[in-house]
Motif scaffolding. Structure first.
Motif, PDB file in Angstrom:
ATOM      1  N   THR A   1      43.927  40.620  39.332  1.00 11.37           N
ATOM      2  CA  THR A   1      44.842  39.955  38.433  1.00 11.37           C
ATOM      3  C   THR A   1      45.310  40.826  37.262  1.00 11.37           C
ATOM      4  OG1 THR A   1      43.618  38.785  36.832  1.00 11.37           O
ATOM      5  CG2 THR A   1      44.599  37.858  39.197  1.00 11.37           C
ATOM      6  N   SER A   2      46.548  40.838  36.439  1.00 10.92           N
ATOM      7  CA  SER A   2      46.111  41.814  35.581  1.00 10.92           C
ATOM      8  C   SER A   2      45.788  42.063  34.765  1.00 10.92           C
ATOM      9  CB  SER A   2      47.809  41.465  35.190  1.00 10.92           C
ATOM     10  OG  SER A   2      48.179  41.693  33.979  1.00 10.92           O
ATOM     11  N   ARG A   3      45.369  40.538  34.303  1.00  9.75           N
ATOM     12  CA  ARG A   3      44.337  40.513  33.090  1.00  9.75           C
ATOM     13  C   ARG A   3      42.953  40.626  33.798  1.00  9.75           C
ATOM     14  NH1 ARG A   3      44.062  35.063  29.495  1.00  9.75           N
ATOM     15  NH2 ARG A   3      45.987  35.059  28.644  1.00  9.75           N
ATOM     16  N   GLY A   4      42.553  40.559  34.898  1.00 10.33           N
ATOM     17  CA  GLY A   4      41.300  41.603  35.306  1.00 10.33           C
ATOM     18  C   GLY A   4      41.447  42.913  35.092  1.00 10.33           C
ATOM     19  N   ARG A   5      42.376  43.999  36.065  1.00  6.30           N
ATOM     20  CA  ARG A   5      42.545  44.917  35.724  1.00  6.30           C
ATOM     21  C   ARG A   5      42.242  45.254  34.312  1.00  6.30           C
ATOM     22  NH1 ARG A   5      46.014  43.096  40.384  1.00  6.30           N
ATOM     23  NH2 ARG A   5      47.776  43.457  38.395  1.00  6.30           N
ATOM     24  N   GLN A   6      43.424  44.847  33.638  1.00  5.80           N
ATOM     25  CA  GLN A   6      43.068  45.459  32.061  1.00  5.80           C
ATOM     26  C   GLN A   6      41.317  45.351  31.964  1.00  5.80           C
ATOM     27  OE1 GLN A   6      45.397  43.235  29.455  1.00  5.80           O
ATOM     28  NE2 GLN A   6      44.607  44.288  27.851  1.00  5.80           N
TER      29      GLN A   6
ATOM     30  N   ARG B   1      37.275  56.566  37.473  1.00 10.32           N
ATOM     31  CA  ARG B   1      38.802  56.383  38.139  1.00 10.32           C
ATOM     32  C   ARG B   1      38.779  54.527  38.169  1.00 10.32           C
ATOM     33  NH1 ARG B   1      38.577  59.467  43.310  1.00 10.32           N
ATOM     34  NH2 ARG B   1      38.634  56.661  44.807  1.00 10.32           N
ATOM     35  N   GLU B   2      38.196  54.044  37.657  1.00 16.53           N
ATOM     36  CA  GLU B   2      38.662  52.695  37.056  1.00 16.53           C
ATOM     37  C   GLU B   2      39.548  52.250  36.072  1.00 16.53           C
ATOM     38  OE1 GLU B   2      38.397  50.573  39.267  1.00 16.53           O
ATOM     39  OE2 GLU B   2      36.196  50.888  40.296  1.00 16.53           O
TER      40      GLU B   2
ATOM     41  N   PRO C   1      36.834  41.349  38.842  1.00 18.54           N
ATOM     42  CA  PRO C   1      38.153  41.089  40.111  1.00 18.54           C
ATOM     43  C   PRO C   1      39.525  41.895  39.220  1.00 18.54           C
ATOM     44  CG  PRO C   1      36.571  38.985  39.288  1.00 18.54           C
ATOM     45  CD  PRO C   1      36.357  40.124  38.431  1.00 18.54           C
ATOM     46  N   ASN C   2      39.422  43.433  40.020  1.00 16.45           N
ATOM     47  CA  ASN C   2      40.829  43.814  39.691  1.00 16.45           C
ATOM     48  C   ASN C   2      42.204  42.662  40.419  1.00 16.45           C
ATOM     49  OD1 ASN C   2      40.441  44.168  42.456  1.00 16.45           O
ATOM     50  ND2 ASN C   2      40.730  46.400  42.027  1.00 16.45           N
TER      51      ASN C   2
END
Length: 288
Positions: free
Chosen positions: A120-125, A207-208, A117-118
């Motif tokens: 939240t900040s942790r998910g994106r990291q 891209r990700e 999941p993107n």
């Protein structure tokens, strides 16, 4: 033969409702229950237990039948588990590395990256870190993702240079055992679609890995380098042919990726630097 196919199709259709009930009534409810548990008593779960549960969820997501359903409850649980990891800086790289070993096929690896999941900040990291690991794995490079963002972007630029479809074609053809005696045209016909499909997956991973919530001026230089490498080494290596649609498909993704990076560059924000107020600011503001 027709009757056998019809019977097989019919059996599968009859099993769909029961499998749907299994997903909706059992797995999703279990995910909701676990989310409630980790929300009410987060201190009862160690980082090791959280990582094992996360790996189980990612492994389940690879099941072919489950991919037909939106596993939103799974992702909500994953998001909550990521937020509950205490030693994040240490455990996040370990988690991403473990996830990358759940499959060896590039299609499944891309699925695992995009299942993070993107929201939240942790998910994106975690999504960016996992993307870099998978890229290195698919390019047969040493998996060693640095911690700083500048070093990660430098690694991404280096990896992008290696994504030329012609390079991947040579690598794939050499890895195949039964290629002796094949002409150059036969090798291209046999392995080029695989090379372009791998390029397509790698570009999605790039891209990700390059996504960011906000682009500051110090990141612009890396995006500019990525644009240059994309144009020179990937786009410049693709020769379109009306009979070979897979080449056009990859070139279209290259164009969309380049456009996305250009938008990020133009919307970049200046690096925030603290400037102390001038003692005569009010007087200077009134000056012509």
């Amino acid at each position: 033969m027709k009757s056998v196919r019809k019977q097989a199709t019919g059996d599968f259709a009859e099993n769909l409702p029961s499998f749907f009930l299994l997903v909706q009534g059992s797995l999703c409810n279990l995910a909701k229950f676990l989310q409630l548990c980790v929300s009410i008593c987060p201190e009862h779960y160690t980082d090791k237990e959280i990582l094992l549960l996360l790996l189980l969820l990612f492994k389940l997501s690879l099941e072919k039948e489950l991919k037909q359903y939106p596993l939103v409850d799974f992702q909500h649980l994953i998001m909550k588990l990521l937020e509950n990891i205490r030693n994040w800086d240490t455990e996040m790289p370990n988690l991403c590395l473990a996830i990358s070993y759940l499959s060896s096929h590039h299609h499944d690896l891309l699925w695992l990256v995009q299942f993070v999941p993107n929201w939240t900040s942790r998910g994106r990291q975690a999504r960016r870190h996992l993307s870099l690991i998978v890229i290195s794995k698919l390019l047969k490079n040493r998996v060693n993702v640095p911690s700083s963002q500048d070093q990660q972007m430098a690694l991404l630029c280096k990896n992008l240079v290696e994504m030329k479809p012609s390079n991947l074609l040579k690598r794939i053809s050499k890895s195949e055992k039964h290629q002796d005696g094949l002409s150059k045209e036969s090798l291209i016909y046999e392995f080029e679609p695989q090379a372009y499909y791998l390029t397509y997956v790698l570009l999605h991973l790039v891209r990700e890995a390059s996504n960011s919530e906000a682009v500051y001026s110090n990141q612009r230089k890396w995006l500019l380098k990525l644009c240059g490498a994309l144009e020179k080494y990937v786009k410049g290596d693709i020769k379109e042919d009306a009979r070979l649609f897979y080449r056009t498909k990859v070139k279209d993704l290259v164009a969309r990726t380049y456009s996305n990076w250009q938008q990020m560059i133009h919307s970049s924000q200046p690096t925030q630097i603290f400037i102390p107020p001038h003692p005569q600011g009010a007087v200077m503001a009134q000056m012509p």
